[in-house]
Design an enzyme around this catalytic site. Structure first.
Site, short mmCIF file in Angstrom:
data_model
loop_
_atom_site.label_atom_id
_atom_site.label_comp_id
_atom_site.label_asym_id
_atom_site.label_seq_id
_atom_site.Cartn_x
_atom_site.Cartn_y
_atom_site.Cartn_z
N GLY A 75 0.83 -1.21 0.00
CA GLY A 75 0.00 0.00 0.00
C GLY A 75 0.86 1.25 0.00
CE LYS B 3 -19.54 -17.52 11.99
NZ LYS B 3 -19.74 -18.06 13.31
CE1 TYR C 6 -3.36 -12.09 -6.24
CE2 TYR C 6 -3.68 -12.94 -8.46
CZ TYR C 6 -3.94 -11.98 -7.49
OH TYR C 6 -4.79 -10.93 -7.78
CB THR D 219 -8.32 -3.24 -12.71
OG1 THR D 219 -9.34 -4.21 -12.94
CG2 THR D 219 -8.97 -1.89 -12.48
P1 NAD Z 1 -2.43 -3.56 -4.32
O1 NAD Z 1 -1.21 -4.34 -4.08
O2 NAD Z 1 -2.30 -2.16 -4.81
O3 NAD Z 1 -3.34 -3.51 -3.02
C1 NAD Z 1 -3.42 -4.56 -2.09
C2 NAD Z 1 -3.41 -3.94 -0.68
O4 NAD Z 1 -3.57 -4.97 0.30
C3 NAD Z 1 -2.09 -3.23 -0.37
O5 NAD Z 1 -2.34 -1.94 0.15
C4 NAD Z 1 -1.42 -4.14 0.68
O6 NAD Z 1 -0.58 -3.43 1.56
C5 NAD Z 1 -2.64 -4.75 1.35
N1 NAD Z 1 -2.38 -6.04 2.01
C6 NAD Z 1 -1.74 -7.12 1.50
N2 NAD Z 1 -1.71 -8.12 2.40
C7 NAD Z 1 -2.37 -7.67 3.50
C8 NAD Z 1 -2.66 -8.23 4.77
N3 NAD Z 1 -2.27 -9.47 5.10
N4 NAD Z 1 -3.32 -7.47 5.68
C9 NAD Z 1 -3.70 -6.20 5.39
N5 NAD Z 1 -3.44 -5.61 4.19
C10 NAD Z 1 -2.79 -6.35 3.27
O7 NAD Z 1 -3.33 -4.41 -5.33
P2 NAD Z 1 -4.71 -4.06 -6.05
O8 NAD Z 1 -4.47 -4.06 -7.49
O9 NAD Z 1 -5.33 -2.88 -5.42
O10 NAD Z 1 -5.55 -5.36 -5.72
C11 NAD Z 1 -6.55 -5.37 -4.72
C12 NAD Z 1 -7.28 -6.71 -4.72
O11 NAD Z 1 -7.88 -6.93 -5.99
C13 NAD Z 1 -6.38 -7.91 -4.45
O12 NAD Z 1 -7.06 -8.82 -3.63
C14 NAD Z 1 -6.16 -8.50 -5.81
O13 NAD Z 1 -5.95 -9.88 -5.75
C15 NAD Z 1 -7.47 -8.18 -6.51
N6 NAD Z 1 -7.28 -8.10 -7.98
C16 NAD Z 1 -6.71 -7.02 -8.55
C17 NAD Z 1 -6.54 -6.99 -9.93
C18 NAD Z 1 -5.96 -5.80 -10.64
O14 NAD Z 1 -5.80 -5.85 -11.86
N7 NAD Z 1 -5.64 -4.71 -9.99
C19 NAD Z 1 -6.93 -8.09 -10.70
C20 NAD Z 1 -7.48 -9.20 -10.07
C21 NAD Z 1 -7.67 -9.19 -8.69
#
Ligand code: NAD
Ligand code: UDP
Length: 316
Positions: A37, A104, A144, A174
């Protein structure tokens, strides 16, 4: 006032979602362990008095009375989810279980961000939700892909066993503002490289395809899914079906940054999917959702955002 918990609030999608929820009059509690983040995203959100932030890892149990939970916490870039693969798996399973238990306890609705990666290297094209996928369970992407497949199973079992009010979305690639330029995924890499006038790093021959969805469209889809009737739980694909090769994307980004196109070919990562494109029939029918922003237009906005950032640190 509706109280919403967003896990992963400092990340790319999480910060955009918090911004939208705040603009719609919700009180938002963001949690994040700051592993991928950005502090700047949190600072921007904290300007709103209805936003609270707690630095915490969802792998540790916690409690909070809320009406809705969005679970976006998980590193999403291959570069980061492979760095600490065991933590990625723990986040996917234990973290999601902790949030399910919290939901829940308070009869809250809970939405899980799953991914197109559950289809792996697909043998069906485009990918509808009933396609079971082609995933290597022991490869470097498995923490993943399999992690997310396991979360989906966990969500369904939690609903069947305890009646938890679940929702699952499968997000396809995205992009947009508030993504980190150090993220390692293809759009921020190409834009940062384009702005710095460096060659764009194309992995493999660049003929692999992806379908890129602009962030505002995705956020519309997430909110439509959360607001859908309790008996519509998904999983539902959210993505833009316009498909591009990575080489085509490189040319579009280079043109958008106004720089000459220079490509540097690098090794294709193991298990990198060759094609990807969502079938969004279900999202259209059940959520009345279709993406509106074309790639060229979305890239223009994203490039503007990155141009306003200080790209001091060289991405690697
Ligand atoms: P990102 O890495 O920018 O954001 C993920 C956030 O989760 C980060 O801020 C990170 O610090 C936080 N995080 C990770 N592990 C954590 C934990 N154990 N506890 C608390 N916080 C935690 O990624 P994003 O692109 O914003 O993706 C967000 C979600 O959407 C994810 O679950 C990802 O799998 C899913 N997703 C994103 C895409 C995409 O294209 N962006 C595609 C498919 C799925
Ligand atoms: N990719 C690339 N150059 C980069 C980053 C990624 O060519 O600098 C490729 C990657 O090999 C994949 C596609 O772009 O084929 C999308 O990669 P990304 O990591 O953005 O997301 P994925 O869909 O693989 O999760």
């Amino acid at each position: 006032m509706k109280k919403v918990l967003v896990a992963g609030a400092a990340g790319f999608i999480g910060s955009n979602l918090c911004k939208r929820l705040l603009s719609e009059g919700c009180h938002v509690v963001g949690v994040d362990n700051m592993s991928t983040g950005q502090h700047a995203n949190v600072e921007m959100l904290l300007l709103n008095e209805h936003f609270e932030f707690e630095e915490r890892d969802i792998v540790q149990e916690f409690d909070l009375r809320v009406d809705e939970v969005y679970n976006l916490a998980c590193p999403a870039s291959p570069k980061y989810y492979q760095l600490e693969p065991v933590q990625t798996l723990k986040t996917n399973f234990i973290g999601a279980l902790n949030l399910l238990e919290l939901a829940k306890r308070h009869d809250a609705k809970i939405l899980q961000a799953s991914t197109s990666e559950v289809y792996g290297d697909p043998e069906m094209h485009p990918q509808p939700e009933h396609y079971a996928g082609n995933v290597n369970p022991i490869g470097p992407r498995a923490c993943y892909d399999e992690g997310k497949r396991c979360v989906e199973a966990l969500f369904f079992d939690h609903m069947r066993q305890y009646g938890t009010r679940i929702k699952i979305v499968r997000i396809f690639n995205t992009y947009g503002p508030y993504q980190s330029y150090c993220d390692g995924r293809v759009v921020p890499n190409f834009i940062a490289q384009g702005i710095l006038g460096e060659p764009l790093t194309v992995y493999g021959d660049g003929n692999q395809t992806r379908s890129f969805c602009y962030i505002s469209d995705l956020i519309d889809g997430l909110i439509a899914m959360m607001n859908s009737k309790d008996d519509f739980v998904g999983p539902v694909n959210l993505g833009n079906p316009d498909e591009y090769t990575i080489k085509e994307l490189a040319h579009l980004v280079a043109a958008g940054t106004g720089n000459e196109v220079k490509l540097k070919y690098q090794k294709l990562p193991i298990d990198d999917p060759k094609i990807r494109k969502p079938d969004i029939t279900l999202a259209k029918e059940a959520l009345n959702w279709i993406p509106k922003v074309e790639l060229r237009e979305g890239l223009e906005e994203t490039i503007k955002y990155f141009q306003n950032q200080n790209l001091f640190i060289k991405y690697d």
